[in-house]
Design an enzyme around this catalytic site. Structure first.
Site, mmCIF file in Angstrom:
data_model
loop_
_atom_site.group_PDB
_atom_site.id
_atom_site.type_symbol
_atom_site.label_atom_id
_atom_site.label_comp_id
_atom_site.label_asym_id
_atom_site.label_seq_id
_atom_site.Cartn_x
_atom_site.Cartn_y
_atom_site.Cartn_z
ATOM 1 C CB CYS A 117 -21.841 -10.504 -27.487
ATOM 2 S SG CYS A 117 -23.184 -10.892 -26.951
ATOM 3 N N GLY B 250 -24.941 -3.845 -38.267
ATOM 4 C CA GLY B 250 -25.331 -5.964 -38.690
ATOM 5 C C GLY B 250 -25.983 -6.045 -39.622
#
Length: 447
Positions: A50, A189
């Protein structure tokens, strides 16, 4: 051939640039395939988290390899090559090794000491190995990097020096909301990051967790795991976001979506349906962003994104533990480079000994032709004597060249041996091959 690293991370670029470079597994495979189309690149793997996108490649030439990788990433991101290079960093040979060891140890993470990157390095290697895009060089480098990362986490206090992105974002949310005990949380998620978020939320004492995911079965699995911890949990699909947000106090979102999954309309409708003026904290840990930027402008909504986390002092950790970790990395880099230099000279030593054995056998054959009446016992004694002489003559230089090879510049000694004894390069290459063992994959959570 040497390892070349071309990367962009939270240290070199803003979140907006990282979003453009963000890759999923199919993107990573395409990037590697395109890079390997060049004859200048023989091995490649992509490490995508990320907070970073890095391409590691074994290249025949520095400038040529750099040009190939830069062009491929430019095409993937839609950024001009000149714009991309403003945010990129390049490491070559020893510097590339040092960087990967530091990354795997959590020293280059957004939150110091984060363990999750270990799993991502492992998965990056496993994906490249499955696609047959790594050879001996990246295999050995990746395996050693994982070993170094584990050693740093086991021998230093770097784990306590820094927390995960999840825990830092939760601390920031608690500063705004107060204690999370008894509150309702939404996790968007259901991947490894979502599971990590749920774990931290349960630890913080939330009363209920609503799991939202594109795939309902995966949402149900995570909800079931949360329920086993004694916290009420339910599963939903993405279309339910607006209704789920109505009762939420805190939202943790980390998906692999390429565009926001939480829209301004979703949050606006949820706020309109809420009773009272309760504040809402949204932790957007997605890369690219999961939450529409405009959401941060709504009254009573506090959005914690990657930009905010980067500026949070709690993410910096303790300096002493970081220094201890860096010392381990420096030592491991030196050891790895020394072992690589020794490994490079070993095929030359092996080829030299084979060359000597061939000469001995040729001379013994000539002896047989010139003295056909020589009895077997005498012939064997002559053979043993000649072999002992050759072994003693070669012992000191071959042992010494391995010792010298471990020092910087040691490869020159192997080159001298090849030149002095006129060793065939093909003979040297023939003894340097071999199959690569796999690195077992584990279900680690991402950085």
């Amino acid at each position: 051939m040497s390892v070349l690293l071309f990367g962009v991370s939270h240290r070199s670029a803003p979140v907006s640039v990282l979003e453009q470079l963000s890759t999923d597994e199919s993107d990573q495979a395409k990037i590697i395939d395109q890079v390997l189309q060049s004859s200048l690149v023989t091995e490649a793997m992509v490490l995508s988290t990320c907070n970073r996108v890095e391409v590691y490649a074994v290249v025949e030439a520095f400038h040529g390899g750099l040009s190939v990788i830069g062009q491929v990433l430019s095409e993937h991101s839609g950024m001009g090559l000149q714009d991309l290079t403003k945010y990129a960093y390049v490491r070559y040979a020893e510097a590339a090794v040092e960087h990967l060891f530091a990354v795997t140890s959590g020293l280059d993470s957004l939150v110091l000491g984060e363990q999750q990157v270990l799993g991502q390095v492992r998965r990056a290697y496993a994906a490249a190995e499955a696609n047959h895009t790594v050879g001996r060089t990246l295999h050995e480098l990746s395996q050693r990097a994982l070993s170094v990362g584990k050693r740093v986490h086991s021998e230093t206090g770097i784990d306590s020096a820094g927390a995960s992105v999840v825990s830092v974002s939760l601390e920031m949310a608690e500063k705004r909301l107060g204690s999370l005990a008894g509150r309702t949380a939404v996790v968007i998620g259901a991947g490894s990051m979502g599971a990590l978020a749920a774990k931290h939320l349960v630890r913080a004492g939330v009363q209920r967790v609503e799991v939202v995911n594109r795939s309902l079965p995966r949402a149900r699995r995570l909800a079931a795991n949360i329920a086993e911890l004694g916290v009420s949990a339910h599963a939903h699909v993405l279309d339910d976001i607006s209704s789920v947000l109505v009762d939420a106090d805190i939202v943790m979102s980390s998906t692999g979506a390429v565009r926001p999954v939480v829209s301004l309309a979703d949050v606006h409708h949820a706020l309109a349906a809420r009773s009272g003026a309760r504040p809402l904290a949204i932790c957007d840990l997605g890369m690219p962003r999961d939450v529409d930027l405009a959401v941060a402008g709504l009254p009573g909504v506090y959005v914690i994104d990657m930009d905010r986390i980067q500026r949070e002092p709690a993410a910096k950790g303790a300096a002493s533990d970081a220094e201890a970790a860096r010392a381990i990395v420096a030592h491991e880099v030196a050891q790895y480079l020394a072992s690589q230099r020794v490994a490079e000279v070993t095929p030359t030593v092996t080829a030299l000994r084979q060359r000597a054995a061939d000469v001995v056998e040729a001379e013994l054959l000539r002896l047989d032709n010139r003295l056909p009446g020589l009895d077997a016992a005498h012939r064997d004694e002559v053979a043993r004597t000649v072999r002992r002489v050759v072994d003693k003559l070669l012992h000191a230089p071959t042992v010494r060249v391995k010792q010298l090879a471990g020092a910087p510049g040691g490869d020159s000694y192997a080159e001298a041996l090849r030149e002095l004894f006129e060793l065939d390069p093909q003979a040297v290459d023939a003894v340097s091959g071999g199959e690569l063992p796999l690195i077992a994959t584990e279900n680690d959570t991402p950085e």
